[in-house]
Write an enzyme that holds these catalytic residues in place. Sequence first.
Site, PDB file in Angstrom:
ATOM      1  N   GLU A 101     116.108 -13.448 -40.972  1.00 31.67           N
ATOM      2  CA  GLU A 101     115.113 -12.666 -40.236  1.00 31.67           C
ATOM      3  C   GLU A 101     113.689 -13.102 -40.573  1.00 31.67           C
ATOM      4  O   GLU A 101     113.309 -13.142 -41.749  1.00 31.67           O
ATOM      5  CB  GLU A 101     115.302 -11.174 -40.562  1.00 31.67           C
ATOM      6  CG  GLU A 101     114.395 -10.279 -39.724  1.00 31.67           C
ATOM      7  CD  GLU A 101     114.700  -8.791 -39.878  1.00 31.67           C
ATOM      8  OE1 GLU A 101     115.841  -8.425 -40.212  1.00 31.67           O
ATOM      9  OE2 GLU A 101     113.767  -7.998 -39.657  1.00 31.67           O
ATOM     10  N   LYS A 279     117.064   0.351 -43.964  1.00 27.85           N
ATOM     11  CA  LYS A 279     117.429  -1.007 -43.522  1.00 27.85           C
ATOM     12  C   LYS A 279     116.317  -1.979 -43.918  1.00 27.85           C
ATOM     13  O   LYS A 279     116.569  -3.112 -44.347  1.00 27.85           O
ATOM     14  CB  LYS A 279     117.652  -1.021 -42.007  1.00 27.85           C
ATOM     15  CG  LYS A 279     118.226  -2.314 -41.465  1.00 27.85           C
ATOM     16  CD  LYS A 279     117.186  -3.343 -41.070  1.00 27.85           C
ATOM     17  CE  LYS A 279     117.827  -4.595 -40.473  1.00 27.85           C
ATOM     18  NZ  LYS A 279     116.851  -5.648 -40.171  1.00 27.85           N
ATOM     19  N   ASP A 295     127.586  -9.793 -53.952  1.00 26.84           N
ATOM     20  CA  ASP A 295     128.304  -9.161 -52.850  1.00 26.84           C
ATOM     21  C   ASP A 295     127.362  -8.212 -52.094  1.00 26.84           C
ATOM     22  O   ASP A 295     127.090  -7.098 -52.540  1.00 26.84           O
ATOM     23  CB  ASP A 295     129.504  -8.405 -53.463  1.00 26.84           C
ATOM     24  CG  ASP A 295     130.406  -7.766 -52.419  1.00 26.84           C
ATOM     25  OD1 ASP A 295     129.963  -7.565 -51.280  1.00 26.84           O
ATOM     26  OD2 ASP A 295     131.559  -7.462 -52.765  1.00 26.84           O
ATOM     27  N   HIS A 393     105.780 -10.761 -36.383  1.00 35.11           N
ATOM     28  CA  HIS A 393     106.961 -11.515 -35.973  1.00 35.11           C
ATOM     29  C   HIS A 393     106.592 -12.644 -35.007  1.00 35.11           C
ATOM     30  O   HIS A 393     107.346 -13.575 -34.826  1.00 35.11           O
ATOM     31  CB  HIS A 393     107.946 -10.589 -35.219  1.00 35.11           C
ATOM     32  CG  HIS A 393     108.870  -9.832 -36.112  1.00 35.11           C
ATOM     33  ND1 HIS A 393     110.076 -10.334 -36.493  1.00 35.11           N
ATOM     34  CD2 HIS A 393     108.772  -8.623 -36.689  1.00 35.11           C
ATOM     35  CE1 HIS A 393     110.692  -9.456 -37.279  1.00 35.11           C
ATOM     36  NE2 HIS A 393     109.916  -8.410 -37.407  1.00 35.11           N
TER      37      HIS A 393
END
Length: 441
Positions: A101, A279, A295, A393
């Site tokens: 991302e 998130k 993990d 972005h």
Amino acid sequence: MHKIDVHFTLKKKEFTVSLATTSRLQNFYKLTQEQRLALLEQTLSNDNLDIKHFQDMSGLDFKLVDAMIENAIGTMNIPIGIATNMIIDGVERLIPMATEESSVVAAVCNAAKQCRDTQGFYTYASGSVMIGQIQLLGATNPYYARQKILERQQEIKEICNSVDPMLVSLGGGFLSVEVRILDDGIEPIIVVHILVDTLDAMGANAVNSMAESLSQQLELWIGAEANMRILSNLADQRIVMARAKWSLKELGGEQVRDAMLAAYRFADCDPYRAATHNKGIMNGVSAVVLATGNDTRAVEAGAHAYACRFGQYRSLSSWEIDKDGNLCGTLQMPLAVGLIGGATKIHPTAQQNLSILGVKTAQELARVICAVGLAQNYAAMKALVTTGIQQGHMSLHAKNMAIMAGATGSEVELVATKLTDGGRVRLDLAQKFLQDIRDEG
Ligand code: MEV
């Protein structure tokens, strides 16, 4: 602090990068891959670091891939970027992050830069204790059975520790046993928890083996049948905290600070927003977890379950204002990561990333990860209450769009610049600009 200035010329412009004992590598983002790698090599003094490893992006030796998973056919690469500017517990850290991302790495760099004047991040770790669960069915007298199990604490310890003498010799191993009686309305379920100090291991193998071994004895002792025997990913005995403080000057004034606080309050009372807020935290957390071969699913499952510990899904971070008006952030979450075992030990890129990080223990790694999560959360909230996240972005998004339109080599930059200059990043425009460039050329 001792500093060496290195001068680079790039596209006819002069750049200076400061290195040595600092993670403040100014202009790092403007360098080529070769220059970044050379700079890392000069900055870090770690004999295990083989910087050439990063030049070969062709993936792993297939023999290793085939040994790691079943039915292997190949690998899939994920970009690794370096988060600069981080100071954690007084130590300057360069942090490798593996993520697909855009803006995630830049967000950490910016957040970390803005709290260098307040000495960066401070962390706390509760220890490295993992929980193994054994579910027992069919006991007609669960309360009586519970006591019988608790009375055998010493035998339980011996059974568990005999499974992993190496862990015990290093100072880890079985710590204690707990017995819970759950009622799902059908029949009582006895659940035995073994608490195990797994030291520098994530611990799944050790704990699962102990749970399997112990379950046979438990069956005999209480005349019940063992069903599930597995580690819990709600690693709430392995809690890590990170805190940092951002001054009004660095964060952009009272209005921004108050808007960020309001954003946090929204997340803390609304699961819809909390999911996205957390998130964002996991954007940072998972990128370091992945980069170090740990993990990601285990850490993510633990984080989200922990976010529900008050009966409602809430923010993993807390934000407050101190008496001087600074914005204070704290992130608290379970972090079950290790330095030995699994992909961490056998994946060559994970090993190189650990060499860049320079952590000596799993707990040190967990502390770094938590600090990165907090930095990520700060940056996301700040962007969202000011410019919005799309602006940040845009330039990488424009490059992706140029590539999607078919641009190659120098065309990518040219098309992306036209897209961002025009303020609209769309595939049809990228295709048009690419055509124009090719027609002109
Ligand atoms: C995007 O990957 C993450 C954010 O949505 C996090 C947030 O909203 O806090 C920007």
